[in-house]
Design an enzyme around this catalytic site. Structure first.
Site, short mmCIF file in Angstrom:
data_model
loop_
_atom_site.label_atom_id
_atom_site.label_comp_id
_atom_site.label_asym_id
_atom_site.label_seq_id
_atom_site.Cartn_x
_atom_site.Cartn_y
_atom_site.Cartn_z
N GLU A 283 -60.82 -63.36 53.25
CA GLU A 283 -61.37 -62.51 54.11
C GLU A 283 -62.86 -62.30 53.65
O GLU A 283 -63.87 -62.56 54.27
CB GLU A 283 -60.63 -61.49 54.51
CG GLU A 283 -61.27 -60.33 55.73
CD GLU A 283 -60.68 -59.14 55.64
OE1 GLU A 283 -59.83 -58.64 54.82
OE2 GLU A 283 -60.75 -58.41 56.80
N ASP B 65 -55.34 -57.91 64.06
CA ASP B 65 -55.69 -56.89 62.69
C ASP B 65 -55.49 -55.69 63.13
O ASP B 65 -54.43 -55.18 62.89
CB ASP B 65 -56.86 -57.31 62.07
CG ASP B 65 -57.28 -57.46 60.80
OD1 ASP B 65 -56.05 -56.94 60.20
OD2 ASP B 65 -58.13 -57.37 60.18
N ASP B 66 -56.69 -54.99 63.29
CA ASP B 66 -56.68 -53.41 63.83
C ASP B 66 -57.18 -53.02 65.02
O ASP B 66 -58.25 -52.87 65.44
CB ASP B 66 -57.53 -52.87 62.61
CG ASP B 66 -57.06 -53.05 61.48
OD1 ASP B 66 -55.90 -52.46 61.04
OD2 ASP B 66 -57.57 -54.05 60.51
N HIS C 221 -53.40 -60.99 52.33
CA HIS C 221 -54.76 -60.93 52.76
C HIS C 221 -55.49 -61.96 51.48
O HIS C 221 -55.22 -61.36 50.60
CB HIS C 221 -55.37 -59.55 53.18
CG HIS C 221 -54.86 -58.82 54.37
ND1 HIS C 221 -53.58 -58.62 54.56
CD2 HIS C 221 -55.54 -58.43 55.18
CE1 HIS C 221 -53.48 -58.03 55.60
NE2 HIS C 221 -54.69 -57.98 56.31
N HIS D 219 -50.19 -60.64 62.74
CA HIS D 219 -51.19 -59.96 61.71
C HIS D 219 -51.79 -58.79 62.45
O HIS D 219 -52.72 -58.77 63.25
CB HIS D 219 -52.41 -61.01 61.38
CG HIS D 219 -53.44 -60.41 60.50
ND1 HIS D 219 -54.26 -61.09 59.79
CD2 HIS D 219 -53.68 -59.00 60.03
CE1 HIS D 219 -55.00 -60.44 58.83
NE2 HIS D 219 -54.67 -59.01 59.20
N HIS E 116 -51.97 -54.37 61.72
CA HIS E 116 -51.57 -53.26 61.02
C HIS E 116 -51.00 -52.16 62.03
O HIS E 116 -52.08 -51.61 62.69
CB HIS E 116 -52.53 -52.72 60.15
CG HIS E 116 -53.22 -54.09 59.18
ND1 HIS E 116 -52.73 -53.91 57.90
CD2 HIS E 116 -53.97 -55.03 59.22
CE1 HIS E 116 -53.40 -55.06 57.37
NE2 HIS E 116 -54.11 -55.73 58.41
#
Ligand code: ADE
Ligand code: ZN
Length: 348
Positions: free
Chosen positions: A209, A287-288, A206, A26, A28
């Site tokens: 969340e 994630d980011d 997703h 996961h 991006h």
């Protein structure tokens, strides 16, 4: 048989987690754009970011929810124009992943963020695929691409994106669904995902969340999601938990993201230990990472520093990451063997 952890002293666990082979499921790619690289790429493309410097961009990383983050994330991604830009971004990420002992990376990208600005689909995929090939050769890391549809856009736009992607089918491992969850339930994309699955693409989404547990159920039923990204809100509905345990649905949990986007007040409040205690197939991801304070090892390090997690939990999380990947079974088994060997020998 899981390895015997009894010989691993607590103070050596952190170093073991750093060294362990792991899968990043996961992340991006646009969320790995560090401010320094954003400015460098912006400069060479003559694109001026609405911030004075990398430091002032970093100062904008005080998010109140998912949407407040997405606004900055889409603005920064506007510097990416050429195939070299996408190569450089992906190559920088894969070098960082390799340093964290990631042996497998299944990387999300948002083509619509780029095609909407006139960047051709082939430019995006061409640059990323070149970096992935280079990383396999030079770093020995296995990586693949998952194309995400932006859920705040329409079903028609998703179908148009899929049409653009079809000539590049061999570059894609699967499809995902991201962007703002509120008001954009999975059902909106049921027909798009149906077509994707018929093309032989893996499906993830997703869900749970910011959205309720019903959003997780919809991701499974309407989209045929094989993994749920985030999914932490499943704990609000025990019937959803029971189903995910029974069907062994992987949850890709991103602790630092959840704190930055205010899903939890602090890391000490994160429910990762509860997810594991419930028998859910959770693993830890980033994630980011350029926006949320760290790549996968930093997510693990801080989680183990702040939460009541033990060596057995570390093994479970790392093993879940490897087992939940879409790698062929033989490669998965080799990675799990390496993980077991490391845990067996660490305390001795
Ligand atoms: N796109 C990038 N990061 C995301 C997240 N955490 N949730 C939804 N969409 C995203
Ligand atoms: Zn995400």
């Amino acid at each position: 048989m899981p390895p015997d952890f009894s010989g691993i002293p607590a103070e050596r666990l952190a170093a073991l987690i750093v060294r362990a082979p792991k899968a990043e499921l996961h992340v991006h790619i646009e969320g790995t754009l560090e401010p320094e690289l954003a400015f460098e790429i912006g400069r060479r493309n003559g694109i001026v970011l609405p911030y004075d410097s990398p430091e002032s961009l970093r100062q904008a990383f005080a998010f109140t929810d998912l949407q407040s983050f997405l606004d900055v994330y889409y603005a920064a991604a506007a510097v990416l124009r050429t195939e070299d830009d996408f190569h450089d971004l992906t190559w920088a990420y894969l070098q960082r992943a390799h340093a964290d002992n990631v042996v497998r990376a299944e990387i999300f990208f948002d083509p619509q963020t780029h095609t909407a600005r006139g960047v051709p689909f082939e430019t995006v995929v061409g640059g990323m695929s070149r970096a992935i090939g280079r990383a396999r050769e030079e770093l020995g890391i296995s990586a693949a691409l998952i194309m995400c549809f932006l859920r705040h856009l329409t079903e028609r736009e998703a179908f148009e994106t899929l049409e653009r992607a079809e000539p590049f089918r061999e570059h894609l491992l699967g499809v995902g669904l991201d962007s703002g969850e509120r008001g954009n339930p999975p059902e909106k994309f049921a027909r798009v995902f149906d077509r994707c699955r018929r093309l032989g693409l893996h499906a993830v989404a997703h869900a749970g969340e910011e959205g309720p547990p019903a959003s997780i159920t919809a991701a499974l039923d309407a989209l045929g999601a094989e993994r749920v990204d985030h999914g932490v809100r499943c704990l609000e509905d025990q019937s959803v938990v029971a189903r995910m345990v029974r069907e062994r649905i992987p949850l890709t949990v991103c602790p630092l993201s959840n704190v930055k986007l205010r899903v939890f007040d602090t890391l000490a409040h994160h429910t990762l230990p509860k997810l594991l205690a419930a028998g859910l197939r959770a693993s830890v991801h980033s994630d980011d990472p350029a926006y949320f304070g760290g790549y996968v090892n930093e997510n693990l390090r801080q989680s183990f520093a702040c939460l009541p997690l033990m060596a057995a939990d570390a093994y479970t999380l790392l093993r879940n990451s490897l087992e939940s990947s879409f790698q062929p079974a033989a490669e998965q088994a080799r990675n799990i063997e390496r993980l077991d060997e490391l845990f067996e020998n660490w305390g001795r």
